[in-house]
Design an enzyme around this catalytic site. Sequence first.
Site, PDB file in Angstrom:
ATOM      1  N   GLU A  86     -26.453  17.407  -1.783  1.00  0.00           N
ATOM      2  CA  GLU A  86     -25.256  17.503  -0.932  1.00  0.00           C
ATOM      3  C   GLU A  86     -24.867  18.953  -0.677  1.00  0.00           C
ATOM      4  O   GLU A  86     -24.703  19.737  -1.621  1.00  0.00           O
ATOM      5  CB  GLU A  86     -24.091  16.752  -1.611  1.00  0.00           C
ATOM      6  CG  GLU A  86     -22.892  16.611  -0.712  1.00  0.00           C
ATOM      7  CD  GLU A  86     -21.790  15.738  -1.308  1.00  0.00           C
ATOM      8  OE1 GLU A  86     -22.032  15.050  -2.316  1.00  0.00           O
ATOM      9  OE2 GLU A  86     -20.682  15.765  -0.749  1.00  0.00           O
ATOM     10  N   LYS A 264     -14.982  11.562  -7.583  1.00  0.00           N
ATOM     11  CA  LYS A 264     -16.335  11.695  -7.024  1.00  0.00           C
ATOM     12  C   LYS A 264     -16.624  13.181  -6.791  1.00  0.00           C
ATOM     13  O   LYS A 264     -17.722  13.667  -7.062  1.00  0.00           O
ATOM     14  CB  LYS A 264     -16.458  10.897  -5.723  1.00  0.00           C
ATOM     15  CG  LYS A 264     -17.863  10.821  -5.164  1.00  0.00           C
ATOM     16  CD  LYS A 264     -18.264  12.000  -4.286  1.00  0.00           C
ATOM     17  CE  LYS A 264     -19.682  11.863  -3.761  1.00  0.00           C
ATOM     18  NZ  LYS A 264     -20.122  13.055  -3.002  1.00  0.00           N
ATOM     19  N   ASP A 280     -28.979  12.041 -18.387  1.00  0.00           N
ATOM     20  CA  ASP A 280     -28.789  10.732 -17.761  1.00  0.00           C
ATOM     21  C   ASP A 280     -27.503  10.733 -16.928  1.00  0.00           C
ATOM     22  O   ASP A 280     -26.399  10.627 -17.474  1.00  0.00           O
ATOM     23  CB  ASP A 280     -28.728   9.679 -18.885  1.00  0.00           C
ATOM     24  CG  ASP A 280     -28.664   8.250 -18.369  1.00  0.00           C
ATOM     25  OD1 ASP A 280     -28.206   8.039 -17.240  1.00  0.00           O
ATOM     26  OD2 ASP A 280     -29.068   7.340 -19.126  1.00  0.00           O
ATOM     27  N   HIS A 378      -0.246  23.504  10.827  1.00  0.00           N
ATOM     28  CA  HIS A 378       0.299  24.744  11.386  1.00  0.00           C
ATOM     29  C   HIS A 378      -0.187  24.954  12.808  1.00  0.00           C
ATOM     30  O   HIS A 378       0.591  25.300  13.690  1.00  0.00           O
ATOM     31  CB  HIS A 378      -0.152  25.935  10.541  1.00  0.00           C
ATOM     32  CG  HIS A 378       0.744  26.156   9.366  1.00  0.00           C
ATOM     33  ND1 HIS A 378       0.572  27.192   8.483  1.00  0.00           N
ATOM     34  CD2 HIS A 378       1.819  25.477   8.923  1.00  0.00           C
ATOM     35  CE1 HIS A 378       1.502  27.130   7.554  1.00  0.00           C
ATOM     36  NE2 HIS A 378       2.261  26.084   7.797  1.00  0.00           N
TER      37      HIS A 378
HETATM   38  P1  NAD Z   1     -34.567  10.243 -28.050  1.00  0.00           P
HETATM   39  O1  NAD Z   1     -34.597   9.003 -28.837  1.00  0.00           O
HETATM   40  O2  NAD Z   1     -35.720  10.539 -27.151  1.00  0.00           O
HETATM   41  O3  NAD Z   1     -34.381  11.505 -29.010  1.00  0.00           O
HETATM   42  C1  NAD Z   1     -33.450  11.534 -30.045  1.00  0.00           C
HETATM   43  C2  NAD Z   1     -34.145  11.798 -31.355  1.00  0.00           C
HETATM   44  O4  NAD Z   1     -34.649  13.130 -31.371  1.00  0.00           O
HETATM   45  C3  NAD Z   1     -33.217  11.711 -32.542  1.00  0.00           C
HETATM   46  O5  NAD Z   1     -33.157  10.403 -32.987  1.00  0.00           O
HETATM   47  C4  NAD Z   1     -33.837  12.680 -33.539  1.00  0.00           C
HETATM   48  O6  NAD Z   1     -34.677  12.006 -34.422  1.00  0.00           O
HETATM   49  C5  NAD Z   1     -34.686  13.615 -32.700  1.00  0.00           C
HETATM   50  N1  NAD Z   1     -34.172  15.014 -32.686  1.00  0.00           N
HETATM   51  C6  NAD Z   1     -34.909  16.125 -32.719  1.00  0.00           C
HETATM   52  N2  NAD Z   1     -34.172  17.233 -32.663  1.00  0.00           N
HETATM   53  C7  NAD Z   1     -32.892  16.828 -32.586  1.00  0.00           C
HETATM   54  C8  NAD Z   1     -31.635  17.506 -32.493  1.00  0.00           C
HETATM   55  N3  NAD Z   1     -31.539  18.835 -32.494  1.00  0.00           N
HETATM   56  N4  NAD Z   1     -30.517  16.761 -32.393  1.00  0.00           N
HETATM   57  C9  NAD Z   1     -30.573  15.419 -32.385  1.00  0.00           C
HETATM   58  N5  NAD Z   1     -31.731  14.718 -32.494  1.00  0.00           N
HETATM   59  C10 NAD Z   1     -32.887  15.410 -32.580  1.00  0.00           C
HETATM   60  O7  NAD Z   1     -33.284  10.323 -27.099  1.00  0.00           O
HETATM   61  P2  NAD Z   1     -31.813   9.823 -27.215  1.00  0.00           P
HETATM   62  O8  NAD Z   1     -30.947  11.017 -26.975  1.00  0.00           O
HETATM   63  O9  NAD Z   1     -31.550   8.984 -28.414  1.00  0.00           O
HETATM   64  O10 NAD Z   1     -31.721   8.870 -25.922  1.00  0.00           O
HETATM   65  C11 NAD Z   1     -31.572   9.388 -24.637  1.00  0.00           C
HETATM   66  C12 NAD Z   1     -32.290   8.510 -23.645  1.00  0.00           C
HETATM   67  O11 NAD Z   1     -31.853   7.155 -23.755  1.00  0.00           O
HETATM   68  C13 NAD Z   1     -32.014   8.904 -22.223  1.00  0.00           C
HETATM   69  O12 NAD Z   1     -33.238   8.977 -21.536  1.00  0.00           O
HETATM   70  C14 NAD Z   1     -31.188   7.751 -21.677  1.00  0.00           C
HETATM   71  O13 NAD Z   1     -31.403   7.605 -20.289  1.00  0.00           O
HETATM   72  C15 NAD Z   1     -31.706   6.595 -22.449  1.00  0.00           C
HETATM   73  N6  NAD Z   1     -30.892   5.383 -22.583  1.00  0.00           N
HETATM   74  C16 NAD Z   1     -29.605   5.299 -22.117  1.00  0.00           C
HETATM   75  C17 NAD Z   1     -28.890   4.129 -22.274  1.00  0.00           C
HETATM   76  C18 NAD Z   1     -27.457   4.081 -21.790  1.00  0.00           C
HETATM   77  O14 NAD Z   1     -26.878   5.098 -21.479  1.00  0.00           O
HETATM   78  N7  NAD Z   1     -26.828   2.921 -21.724  1.00  0.00           N
HETATM   79  C19 NAD Z   1     -29.475   3.041 -22.904  1.00  0.00           C
HETATM   80  C20 NAD Z   1     -30.776   3.148 -23.378  1.00  0.00           C
HETATM   81  C21 NAD Z   1     -31.487   4.319 -23.233  1.00  0.00           C
END
Ligand code: NAD
Length: 427
Positions: A86, A264, A280, A378
Amino acid sequence: MSISNLTSRISGFHRMSTAERLEAVAAFSGLDDATRAQLAAPGNIDTHLADHMIENVVATLSIPIGVATNMRVDGKDVLVPMATEESSVVAAVCNSARQCYDAGGFTTSVSGNLMIAQVQLVGVTDPENARLRILERRDEIAAICDRCDPMLVQLGGGFRDLEVRVVNSRGGPMVVTHLIVDTRDAMGANTVNTMAETLAPSVESWTGGKVFLRILSNLADRRLARARAVWPAEAIGGEAVRDGMISAYHFAEADPYRAATHNKGIMNGVSAVVLATGNDTRAVEAGAHAYAARNGRYTSLTNWEVTAEGHLAGSIELPLPVGLVGGATKIHPTARACLKILGVSTAAELARIIAAVGLAQNFGAMKALATTGIQKGHMALHANNVAIAAGAVGEEVAKLAAILVERRQVRQDVATVELERMRAGVA
Ligand code: NAD
């Protein structure tokens, strides 16, 4: 892997290579060579990687990344990459940030990195009793959760708190357990979902009920980011502009129809940084809008006030579950590059910058709306006066004024010429 013409039941589609899939789609939709070549062209992510990120990949879509300048966040200058299709979004942040830069820019904070996972329990006749039976297991629950992610625990994260609510639904009472987890620098969806799924059988055995859903809540109201800034009245065009903006805010605060558009605009900035960093966008957007309605009525995510000195003070607070690891953040090379531009080392820092961008975006939109409206008002008023001064009478006044406004030449000399043309039947 055969493809029947004009049927969407393409057998084995998911097992094809990206090129094969594209061929199948091209055959189905009758794509010409130029369109196929457009879809086959690699962007800044190779198709092999894209094919691992989602299912049934045929192509990638490149979105421009603009960099917002003039941003000063917590005393530190930062360049902010924004991915958006946009126009005006990036320019608005630059302009808004410039107008509060000398006054110190943005001050931010976060409430923590806490995510909530929900475990939905149904089929218990004594929900209040069940609630307490779950709460009594807090230590056991903490251990089950932490065992799911030793790496997270090692990084200082893990289970933090337990909340159990009885939700009265159309289908009867539900006992909803909230696992509150510090996910550190990850958004944490997968992390907490795993914990909720692992815990579910224990919850059933402690209560005799049946667990259905086990998933995070996108209303991440324990992961709030906040930003505030003061725009000196003289830096934004004076008190009339300030008051127009305050009125625009009051409108959004009072009316959900306006608030949706107001928010928005905020998300134009927020989502652009969320996307640029591989986070996300839907999770952040769902959380933001749910938070905007947390008191039962959808309203503005920002607040705008006038300081004792007469300056415009803006603030924002919204859930910002973003990460530096997990999801696409580490996988997408452009997302990694954007995080390097930002120079952030924690997810909380990223969230704080995003909140500041959201506030800047809101300032820009409100100022444009308020001032354009003021100018139009104005101009229309002024044009009537100029028309009268040029000698217009009766119906001529409105007609001549409209011509001057349309030509954006609300001037006496132009009015005199145009009035003569009108009377001669030329206009
Ligand atoms: P992930 O599972 O890929 O990574 C998280 C893992 O990384 C942790 O569990 C940990 O073991 C490890 N890790 C390594 N370094 C870390 C640090 N410094 N801090 C924290 N953890 C660290 O990702 P996630 O963040 O659990 O999930 C994100 C994904 O899930 C996104 O792609 C999202 O789109 C998706 N998702 C979203 C939904 C929703 O929003 N409703 C539902 C399901 C999945």
